[in-house]
Scaffold this active site. Sequence first.
Site, PDB file in Angstrom:
ATOM      1  N   SER A  17       0.961  -1.355   0.172  1.00 38.94           N
ATOM      2  CA  SER A  17      -0.053   0.067   0.039  1.00 38.94           C
ATOM      3  C   SER A  17       0.889   1.206   0.001  1.00 38.94           C
ATOM      4  CB  SER A  17      -1.062  -0.174   1.436  1.00 38.94           C
ATOM      5  OG  SER A  17      -0.245  -0.192   2.282  1.00 38.94           O
ATOM      6  N   HIS A  69      -3.353  -3.431  -5.799  1.00 42.36           N
ATOM      7  CA  HIS A  69      -3.672  -2.978  -4.388  1.00 42.36           C
ATOM      8  C   HIS A  69      -5.159  -3.207  -3.907  1.00 42.36           C
ATOM      9  CE1 HIS A  69      -3.626   0.562  -1.294  1.00 42.36           C
ATOM     10  NE2 HIS A  69      -3.634  -0.641  -0.763  1.00 42.36           N
ATOM     11  N   GLU A 100      -6.431  -0.910  -7.119  1.00 40.72           N
ATOM     12  CA  GLU A 100      -5.587   0.138  -7.522  1.00 40.72           C
ATOM     13  C   GLU A 100      -4.353  -0.677  -8.298  1.00 40.72           C
ATOM     14  OE1 GLU A 100      -3.931   2.743  -4.365  1.00 40.72           O
ATOM     15  OE2 GLU A 100      -4.388   4.287  -5.507  1.00 40.72           O
ATOM     16  N   ASN A 138      -3.963   6.124  -0.830  1.00 42.85           N
ATOM     17  CA  ASN A 138      -3.090   6.431   0.666  1.00 42.85           C
ATOM     18  C   ASN A 138      -2.918   7.887   0.580  1.00 42.85           C
ATOM     19  OD1 ASN A 138      -3.731   4.318   2.357  1.00 42.85           O
ATOM     20  ND2 ASN A 138      -2.320   3.087   1.205  1.00 42.85           N
TER      21      ASN A 138
HETATM   22  N1  CAA Z   1     -17.148 -10.664   3.947  1.00 37.79           N
HETATM   23  C1  CAA Z   1     -18.263 -10.579   3.707  1.00 37.79           C
HETATM   24  N2  CAA Z   1     -19.033  -9.918   3.959  1.00 37.79           N
HETATM   25  C2  CAA Z   1     -18.837  -8.529   4.585  1.00 37.79           C
HETATM   26  C3  CAA Z   1     -17.263  -8.644   5.108  1.00 37.79           C
HETATM   27  C4  CAA Z   1     -16.645  -9.492   4.719  1.00 37.79           C
HETATM   28  N3  CAA Z   1     -15.129  -9.470   5.217  1.00 37.79           N
HETATM   29  N4  CAA Z   1     -17.394  -7.572   5.986  1.00 37.79           N
HETATM   30  C5  CAA Z   1     -18.574  -6.968   5.968  1.00 37.79           C
HETATM   31  N5  CAA Z   1     -19.352  -7.583   5.143  1.00 37.79           N
HETATM   32  C6  CAA Z   1     -20.841  -7.290   4.770  1.00 37.79           C
HETATM   33  C7  CAA Z   1     -21.731  -7.658   6.077  1.00 37.79           C
HETATM   34  O1  CAA Z   1     -22.222  -8.917   6.267  1.00 37.79           O
HETATM   35  C8  CAA Z   1     -22.828  -6.788   5.493  1.00 37.79           C
HETATM   36  O2  CAA Z   1     -23.961  -7.352   4.866  1.00 37.79           O
HETATM   37  P1  CAA Z   1     -25.312  -6.936   4.811  1.00 37.79           P
HETATM   38  O3  CAA Z   1     -25.443  -5.526   4.390  1.00 37.79           O
HETATM   39  O4  CAA Z   1     -25.991  -7.637   3.877  1.00 37.79           O
HETATM   40  O5  CAA Z   1     -25.758  -7.147   6.068  1.00 37.79           O
HETATM   41  C9  CAA Z   1     -22.267  -5.574   4.688  1.00 37.79           C
HETATM   42  O6  CAA Z   1     -20.944  -6.091   4.294  1.00 37.79           O
HETATM   43  C10 CAA Z   1     -22.057  -4.362   5.658  1.00 37.79           C
HETATM   44  O7  CAA Z   1     -21.495  -4.903   6.933  1.00 37.79           O
HETATM   45  P2  CAA Z   1     -21.745  -4.101   8.172  1.00 37.79           P
HETATM   46  O8  CAA Z   1     -23.416  -4.333   8.568  1.00 37.79           O
HETATM   47  O9  CAA Z   1     -20.980  -5.025   9.224  1.00 37.79           O
HETATM   48  O10 CAA Z   1     -20.929  -2.733   8.386  1.00 37.79           O
HETATM   49  P3  CAA Z   1     -20.972  -1.652   7.486  1.00 37.79           P
HETATM   50  O11 CAA Z   1     -22.317  -1.271   6.855  1.00 37.79           O
HETATM   51  O12 CAA Z   1     -20.101  -0.562   8.057  1.00 37.79           O
HETATM   52  O13 CAA Z   1     -19.926  -2.380   6.280  1.00 37.79           O
HETATM   53  C11 CAA Z   1     -17.955  -2.091   5.399  1.00 37.79           C
HETATM   54  C12 CAA Z   1     -18.882  -2.647   6.323  1.00 37.79           C
HETATM   55  C13 CAA Z   1     -18.207  -2.653   4.043  1.00 37.79           C
HETATM   56  C14 CAA Z   1     -16.308  -2.506   6.054  1.00 37.79           C
HETATM   57  C15 CAA Z   1     -17.999  -0.670   5.494  1.00 37.79           C
HETATM   58  O14 CAA Z   1     -17.960   0.042   6.852  1.00 37.79           O
HETATM   59  C16 CAA Z   1     -17.056   0.172   4.508  1.00 37.79           C
HETATM   60  O15 CAA Z   1     -16.985   0.275   3.623  1.00 37.79           O
HETATM   61  N6  CAA Z   1     -16.123   0.762   5.544  1.00 37.79           N
HETATM   62  C17 CAA Z   1     -14.904   1.347   4.803  1.00 37.79           C
HETATM   63  C18 CAA Z   1     -13.780   0.204   4.385  1.00 37.79           C
HETATM   64  C19 CAA Z   1     -12.663   1.116   3.814  1.00 37.79           C
HETATM   65  O16 CAA Z   1     -12.471   2.249   3.695  1.00 37.79           O
HETATM   66  N7  CAA Z   1     -11.976   0.205   3.155  1.00 37.79           N
HETATM   67  C20 CAA Z   1     -10.395   0.587   2.762  1.00 37.79           C
HETATM   68  C21 CAA Z   1      -9.651   0.641   3.804  1.00 37.79           C
HETATM   69  S1  CAA Z   1      -7.845   1.264   3.193  1.00 37.79           S
HETATM   70  C22 CAA Z   1      -7.363  -0.204   2.754  1.00 37.79           C
HETATM   71  O17 CAA Z   1      -7.918  -1.260   2.805  1.00 37.79           O
HETATM   72  C23 CAA Z   1      -5.905   0.014   1.802  1.00 37.79           C
HETATM   73  C24 CAA Z   1      -4.889   0.599   2.605  1.00 37.79           C
HETATM   74  O18 CAA Z   1      -3.776   0.450   1.829  1.00 37.79           O
HETATM   75  C25 CAA Z   1      -4.576   0.879   3.850  1.00 37.79           C
END
Ligand code: CAA
Length: 294
Positions: A131, A152, A164, A202
Site C-alpha cells: 500500500s 492494491h 489500484e 493512501n
Molecule cells: N466478508 C463478507 N461480507 C462482509 C465482510 C467480509 N469481510 N465485511 C462486511 N461484510 C458485509 C456484511 O455482512 C454486511 O452485509 P449486509 O449489508 O448484507 O448485512 C455488509 O458487508 C455491511 O457490513 P456491516 O453491516 O457489518 O457494516 P458496514 O455497513 O459498516 O459495512 C464495510 C462494512 C463494508 C467494511 C464498510 O463499513 C466500509 O466500507 N468501510 C470502509 C472500508 C474502507 O474504507 N476500506 C478501505 C481501507 S484502506 C485499505 O484497505 C487500503 C490501505 O492501503 C490501507
Amino acid sequence: MPWWRRSPHNDTGGDLLKVSVIGAGTMGSGIAQVFAMAGDETTLIDIYKEALQKGKANIERSLQKLGEKSALSTEPDKILSSITFSSSLDSCKDSSLIVEAVFERLDIKKDIFSKIAEIISPGTIIASNTSSISINLLSSYVKEPENFIGMHFFNPPPIMKLVEIVKGRRTSESVTKKIGDISRSLGKDPVFVNDYPGFISNRVLMPMLRESIISLEQGIASVEDIDKTVKLGLNHPMGPLTLCDFIGNDVVYDIMTVLFNEFGDPHYKPPVLLRNMVFSGKLGRKTGEGFYKY
Ligand code: CAA
C-alpha cells in the site's frame, strides 16, 4: 480466449488461472478468497501455520456471510475446499500469477522475492499488494521487472470494488492490461496509476486519518464525535478512527512513515498519539483495542 484461463463459476469456459497468494493476513486471505470465488485455482501460502489457520477462519466467516445473502454462485464449503493452504513457498511453483501480500516490510518482501525467483518459471507475473512501498524499488528485486506490478486491494477484499493497479517504469503494457482484465474478471473495478508515494488512495486517505488523530490529540472532540462528524456529516461508511482500527494502527503508522519520508511533507507525519498506541500494542480490532475496545 484470453491468455489466462477463466473459471467454471462464471461460465466463461476454459481452464483456470493458477494463482498463489503469499501472506495469510487480513489482506492475503481476503485476496485468496476473491480469486477462489471467481473459480481460479488458488493457493494461500504463509510460512506461519498459525497465520494460515487464522486466514482460513477469516475466509470461512466471510464466505458464510456472503452465502447467507445468496451472494455466491457456489456453496461456501466448496469454495473453501477449493483453496490450497500451504506453509511452503515451493507451492507457488506452477502459478501464472503470484500476489504478494506480506507485512509492509521491505526486508521481508525482498527475501520472499529472492526465494520465489529460484522457483517460478519465466513469464510468471508477480503482483504486490503493497500500500505504500515503491513498485519501482520492489521490481528491482525480481528477475523480470517487466512482469512485476502493484495490485492494491482494499479491506475487506471480498466487498471492496477497487483494485489500484500500480505501474512501475519497467512494467510492460501487456502485463498492465492482463492485470486489469483479471481484476475485472474478479468483479472489481480497477484504476491505473503510476508509481508515486501512496499511489492515489493512501495519498488522499492518510492526511484525513492524520487530521482526525491530531484532532483527538488536541482535545477538540471525543473519538465518537470525530467519527460521527465524518460519518454523518461527510457520509463516509466508517468514521476515520474506526477506520484506523479496522486497517490496523500499525499499518496506518507504517504507511504515514513511508509517505512522510518520501514527501518530507508534515501533512503525512505520524502523530505521536498514533506512535504511542502502536508501541503499546493498541493496534485496533486485531488486538482487541485501538481507538475503541472490541
Ligand atoms: N466478508 C463478507 N461480507 C462482509 C465482510 C467480509 N469481510 N465485511 C462486511 N461484510 C458485509 C456484511 O455482512 C454486511 O452485509 P449486509 O449489508 O448484507 O448485512 C455488509 O458487508 C455491511 O457490513 P456491516 O453491516 O457489518 O457494516 P458496514 O455497513 O459498516 O459495512 C464495510 C462494512 C463494508 C467494511 C464498510 O463499513 C466500509 O466500507 N468501510 C470502509 C472500508 C474502507 O474504507 N476500506 C478501505 C481501507 S484502506 C485499505 O484497505 C487500503 C490501505 O492501503 C490501507
